[in-house]
Design an enzyme around this catalytic site. Structure first.
Site, PDB file in Angstrom:
ATOM      1  N   SER A  39      11.501 -12.303  -4.729  1.00  0.00           N
ATOM      2  CA  SER A  39      12.788 -12.015  -5.360  1.00  0.00           C
ATOM      3  C   SER A  39      13.918 -12.663  -4.567  1.00  0.00           C
ATOM      4  O   SER A  39      13.709 -13.166  -3.465  1.00  0.00           O
ATOM      5  CB  SER A  39      13.010 -10.496  -5.440  1.00  0.00           C
ATOM      6  OG  SER A  39      13.502 -10.005  -4.196  1.00  0.00           O
ATOM      7  N   CYS A  85       0.823  -1.191   0.000  1.00  0.00           N
ATOM      8  CA  CYS A  85       0.000   0.000   0.000  1.00  0.00           C
ATOM      9  C   CYS A  85       0.862   1.247   0.000  1.00  0.00           C
ATOM     10  O   CYS A  85       2.080   1.193   0.025  1.00  0.00           O
ATOM     11  CB  CYS A  85      -0.912   0.002   1.223  1.00  0.00           C
ATOM     12  SG  CYS A  85      -1.865  -1.512   1.429  1.00  0.00           S
TER      13      CYS A  85
END
Length: 632
Positions: free
Chosen positions: A363, A2
């Site tokens: 990642s 967010c």
């Protein structure tokens, strides 16, 4: 994931205009396209933009605690929230949602600032307690999620996930900090101890701030640090088993989501390790993606495809034109501050590709810093051995003279490029590492600035804070100090900034399982031989993953995202390089000797010298200055 923003008044609890907070949040819409909310009370306003990941319909923000006594806006993910929910429920806490945001509220009400020690995840949040009338700002241990603050002329403090949220506030001054210009030229980014604009600050990683009405603002408080002061004992086999446990915990905890989830896969050790453990924990094929280049020397897609086939992933790849410089203006807008890590371009492209199919992507970031995976770690360890043998009174004069006389030969084979090594050996370990890590050395920076700017900069050098950090580090060796600096300085300032901004620019949540703080704390206690052995960095990680990955993946030469800057600036961007010396944006600042910049550009374009990194930094600085509308 967010975006958050807000306003807090210190001296007098003035009313906060909700429209002003809403406009700050609107500048962050890319971080949260799925919903928005604003809450205000006397002296405080909190705003939120939501990217729905967990409890898609049931956790709108700003969120009130079950008893209505606290309100929060939160950016991030708490990976152990279910465990915390059970613990807090047993203590009597009530919950109305299934998400992690409400757990932070309950944890604050139970443990106060000590709640941070119990939160496992990535986060930046602002929590207002209506009973104590204080605002609690906090950032995660390693700085995965950002938080900017600014003291404004009306006596308020504004905060936002990105600087563009602050820029939406009409009272924010747009005046550059000259020391940030020095920092940027040295590192290629503005590190977390400074901001490009005066009056703007970044809450440091692993810190919090408590702001109270009627009380002058207190400085940030560090609540977590990484220590290299202790050493694990035991065999490599025992340490490998413990490492595998931490790796699995880091990966599986980050696979919790109510939206499609996948992974970036470059074919290197780190991303391949993450995908291997995701495949082990998943009943469905893991969704992976990678990008490649038409230039064979820059392309790693064959390795990514090999790993994808090994684990049966749902793999997608896309080739990117190596002349993909059309996104320069977009990159400048994404980062707000000048940011010259050229790998931001391919990182943005792989985030765009991932977002076509998933909302969350894991990642492999963090392993190089934690396990000594960069070549500079190996070089620094060797230099420290030399420093231990040769006394400083001998090293300084001998290597200093040799380094000054040695020609700068970027075009030559690596063994003949000894200038940086000689100058590094002439200095202390901390000074040498700072020199090796910097993009533009201090003696070259000195020739670029105007006389007026040099007077303003004074005695400050960008390397000074890094050198102090290394000297004060809780560490036992030069390698420890180098890794500490990477985790505390380089990682949040460059790597995590790059991944956060490029992923959020396309509404993608990136998660870093190799930055699980328990894994980082374990890695910091490894003996040297488990980090570097036989000229190999990340030795224990590679050894541990031998049971999952082929040796040609684990032990091939490291290669990251590469952007052909030198070719661009001699070819399609040659005009841009020539214009740097006369650029309206840079020229009006008065920071540089513009004739010197023009000379460097011509030397590069003609092929007489390679100034690609410097010219790229100046080009990105020019774009940032122009977009921010700065004059000095």
């Amino acid at each position: 994931m967010c975006g958050i923003a807000g306003i807090f008044h210190f001296e007098t609890p003035k009313p906060v205009d909700p429209v002003r907070v809403e406009r700050m949040c609107d500048a962050l819409v890319h971080r949260g396209p799925d919903g928005a909310g604003v809450w205000t009370a006397p002296g405080v306003g909190l705003g939120h933009r939501r990217l729905s990941i967990i409890d898609l319909e049931g956790s709108p923000q700003p969120m009130h605690s079950a008893d209505g006594r606290a309100v929060i806006v939160f950016n991030g993910e708490i990976y152990n929230f279910e465990e915390l929910r059970r613990e807090l429920s047993a203590m009597g806490a009530q919950f109305n949602t299934r998400g992690d945001t409400e757990v932070i509220l309950a944890a604050w009400q139970k443990w106060g600032v000590k709640c941070l020690d119990r939160l496992h995840g990535m986060f930046a949040f602002a929590l207002y307690d209506l009973d104590t009338r204080e605002l609690f700002l906090a950032r995660d241990r390693l700085g995965v999620k950002p938080l900017f603050t600014a003291r404004l002329s009306d006596g308020s403090v504004a905060f936002a996930s990105e600087m563009k949220g602050l820029l939406a506030h009409p009272l924010l001054r747009r005046e550059a900090d000259p020391l940030a210009v020095e920092d940027y030229l040295a590192w290629g980014y503005v590190p977390d101890h400074r901001s490009f604009l005066k009056g703007v600050e970044k809450l440091p990683a692993g810190h919090y701030r408590l702001l109270r009405h009627g009380v002058p603002p207190l400085p940030p408080v560090q609540w977590w640090d990484i220590s290299f002061a202790e050493r694990r004992t035991g065999s490599s086999a025992d340490l490998s088993a413990e490492l595998l446990h931490h790796l699995r915990a880091g990966v599986t905890s980050r696979m919790i989501a109510d939206v499609p989830l996948g992974a970036f896969l470059s074919g290197g050790v780190d991303s391949s390790s993450v995908v291997a453990l995701m495949a082990e924990a998943s009943r469905e094929p893991v969704r992976t993606c990678s990008i490649g280049f038409d230039v064979a020397a820059l392309d790693e897609t064959a390795y990514a495809q090999q790993v994808a086939q090994l684990f049966g992933t749902d793999h997608r790849s896309r080739r990117v034109d190596p002349d993909d410089f059309g996104a320069i203006d977009r990159i400048a807008g994404i980062f707000d501050e000048p940011f010259a890590d050229a790998s931001a371009l391919p990182t943005l492209r792989v985030c765009e590709l991932a977002r076509e199919n998933v909302t969350v992507a894991l990642s492999g970031d963090g392993a190089d810093e934690a396990f000594a995976g960069y070549r500079r770690h190996i070089f620094h360890a060797r230099e420290e051995q030399a420093r231990a043998v040769l006394p400083g009174f001998l090293r300084g004069p001998v290597f200093g003279a040799l380094g000054s006389a040695w020609p700068k030969a970027d075009w030559a084979p690596r063994p003949l490029r000894a200038k940086s090594t000689l100058l590094s050996l002439a200095a202390s370990g901390e000074e040498g590492y700072a020199r090796g890590l910097s993009v533009i050395p201090p003696e070259l920076r000195q020739t670029l600035f105007s006389d007026a700017f040099l007077k303003v900069r004074g005695d400050y050098r960008a390397e000074d804070p890094l050198i102090r950090m290394m000297r004060d580090a809780p560490a036992r060796s030069g390698l420890d100090r180098a890794q500490y600096a990477d985790l505390k300085f380089w990682l949040p300032g460059d790597i995590l900034t790059k991944v956060d901004r490029t992923s959020m620019a396309v509404g993608l949540e990136a998660r870093e399982p190799l930055l699980d703080h328990r894994l980082i704390e374990f890695a910091a206690q490894l003996p040297h031989r488990e980090r570097i052995r036989g000229g190999q960095g990340k030795w224990l990680l590679k050894h541990t993953m031998e049971r999952h990955l082929p040796r040609e993946i684990l032990y091939r030469q490291k290669q990251g995202f590469v952007t052909p800057l030198a070719q661009w600036l001699r070819g399609p961007l040659a005009g841009e390089a020539r214009a740097i010396g006369s650029s309206a944006a840079l020229a009006r600042t008065g920071w540089f000797d513009t004739k010197r910049l023009s000379t460097l550009a011509e030397e590069h374009i003609s092929g007489r010298s390679d100034h690609a990194r410097l010219l790229w930094q100046l080009l990105m600085l020019d774009r940032a200055v122009d977009k921010l509308g700065l004059s000095a």
